[in-house]
Design an enzyme around this catalytic site. Structure first.
Site, PDB file in Angstrom:
ATOM      1  N   ARG A  59       0.819  -1.217   0.000  1.00 27.65           N
ATOM      2  CA  ARG A  59       0.000   0.000   0.000  1.00 27.65           C
ATOM      3  C   ARG A  59       0.849   1.261   0.000  1.00 27.65           C
ATOM      4  O   ARG A  59       0.408   2.300  -0.478  1.00 27.65           O
ATOM      5  CB  ARG A  59      -0.979  -0.002   1.187  1.00 27.65           C
ATOM      6  CG  ARG A  59      -2.152  -0.953   0.969  1.00 27.65           C
ATOM      7  CD  ARG A  59      -3.285  -0.650   1.950  1.00 27.65           C
ATOM      8  NE  ARG A  59      -2.805  -0.717   3.315  1.00 27.65           N
ATOM      9  CZ  ARG A  59      -2.854  -1.820   4.081  1.00 27.65           C
ATOM     10  NH1 ARG A  59      -3.393  -2.920   3.629  1.00 27.65           N
ATOM     11  NH2 ARG A  59      -2.377  -1.795   5.296  1.00 27.65           N
ATOM     12  N   GLU A  96       4.096  -9.011  16.716  1.00 29.21           N
ATOM     13  CA  GLU A  96       3.428  -9.551  17.896  1.00 29.21           C
ATOM     14  C   GLU A  96       3.661 -11.061  17.974  1.00 29.21           C
ATOM     15  O   GLU A  96       4.040 -11.594  19.004  1.00 29.21           O
ATOM     16  CB  GLU A  96       1.925  -9.239  17.812  1.00 29.21           C
ATOM     17  CG  GLU A  96       1.203  -9.423  19.132  1.00 29.21           C
ATOM     18  CD  GLU A  96      -0.294  -9.173  18.979  1.00 29.21           C
ATOM     19  OE1 GLU A  96      -0.998  -9.353  19.984  1.00 29.21           O
ATOM     20  OE2 GLU A  96      -0.742  -8.818  17.873  1.00 29.21           O
TER      21      GLU A  96
END
Lengths: 170, 170
Positions: A59, A96
């Protein structure tokens, strides 16, 4: 920029449960709004003596490439491993769960170049911090980050050494 | 366009042995050349009454987004599975080994829209043919494909129903 936020769509539980995803695709369907974003990003770099634009796949390319085109500056794609065919610098960083890696061609930047890093979203800042490292491995410097959206509650900008400008903050 | 080809770098045995990869990243470092490509793509769409630009991740975004910006047209990202957050159409197609899938948001195109499909490279045509199907699933039509580079010996254009324009052919 009120009309920008009206064109950002909230998608609950994407890509996984508990995440409220900010979908920018409706904004890309509105040429006036897209042009306004590129113009604001262009203006945000005025006077900073930027000599190259870098952006991460995918993006980031949607904003970085038109911005480089508008400013008549070199465009440098930052990519995942296995995508850039020549010699690369790479930086691996923690997510994470697990790790991710970003790469840049070793000959994409010249020493001393002044780089603006562009992306659609600042979340935890892991990718952007890794991009800062890539630029310094090429002996160039990051003048500023530009993000269309900042998820300020994630405090990603605390991970970044260079100044951060975002246009929409949640 | 002679200077374009001088800025496309041959990388042997990438991504695997026996493939001569055409690396466009040096071309992206040359703003005059990048601007010329976007201008030629813009001119190639003159009179075709195109109402939307679609491009596949990731390198397609590098040309498709500045072109949409330049033409003031909606930009529609075509993506791999798991990337677009709202409801999608998807098409799966065969590769030499295995399969690949491309997706588009179901609300990205309006019925009857006239779409130009942009990519950096036409190789075997699998992705481009799948993109034609995505557009027809949205009841829109493909006016033309634009490719910066065509590997004509792979005969990818034989897989495509819409007209094909390429700027550099090998």
């Amino acid at each position: 920029m009120e009309n920008w936020t009206a064109l950002i769509r909230d998608i609950p539980d994407f890509p996984k449960k508990g995440i409220l995803f900010k979908d920018i695709t409706p904004l890309l369907l509105n040429p006036d709004c897209f042009a306004e974003i590129i113009r604001e990003m262009h203006n945000a770099l005025a006077g900073l003596n930027v000599s190259a634009i870098a952006a991460a796949e995918s993006r980031g390319f949607i904003f970085g490439a038109p911005l480089a085109h508008s400013l008549k500056l070199p465009f440098i794609p930052v990519r995942k491993p296995g995508k850039l065919p020549a010699a690369t610098h790479s930086v691996t960083y923690d997510l994470e769960y697990g790790q991710d890696t970003v790469c840049i061609h070793t000959d994409a930047l010249k020493p001393g170049q002044r780089v603006a890093l562009i992306d659609d979203l600042l979340a935890t800042g892991g990718t952007a911090a890794a991009m800062e490292k890539l630029v310094s491995m090429a002996s160039a410097s990051v003048v500023t980050h530009l993000f269309l959206i900042e998820l300020s509650f994630l405090e990603g900008r605390k991970k970044l050494a260079a100044p951060v400008k975002s246009f929409i903050s949640y």
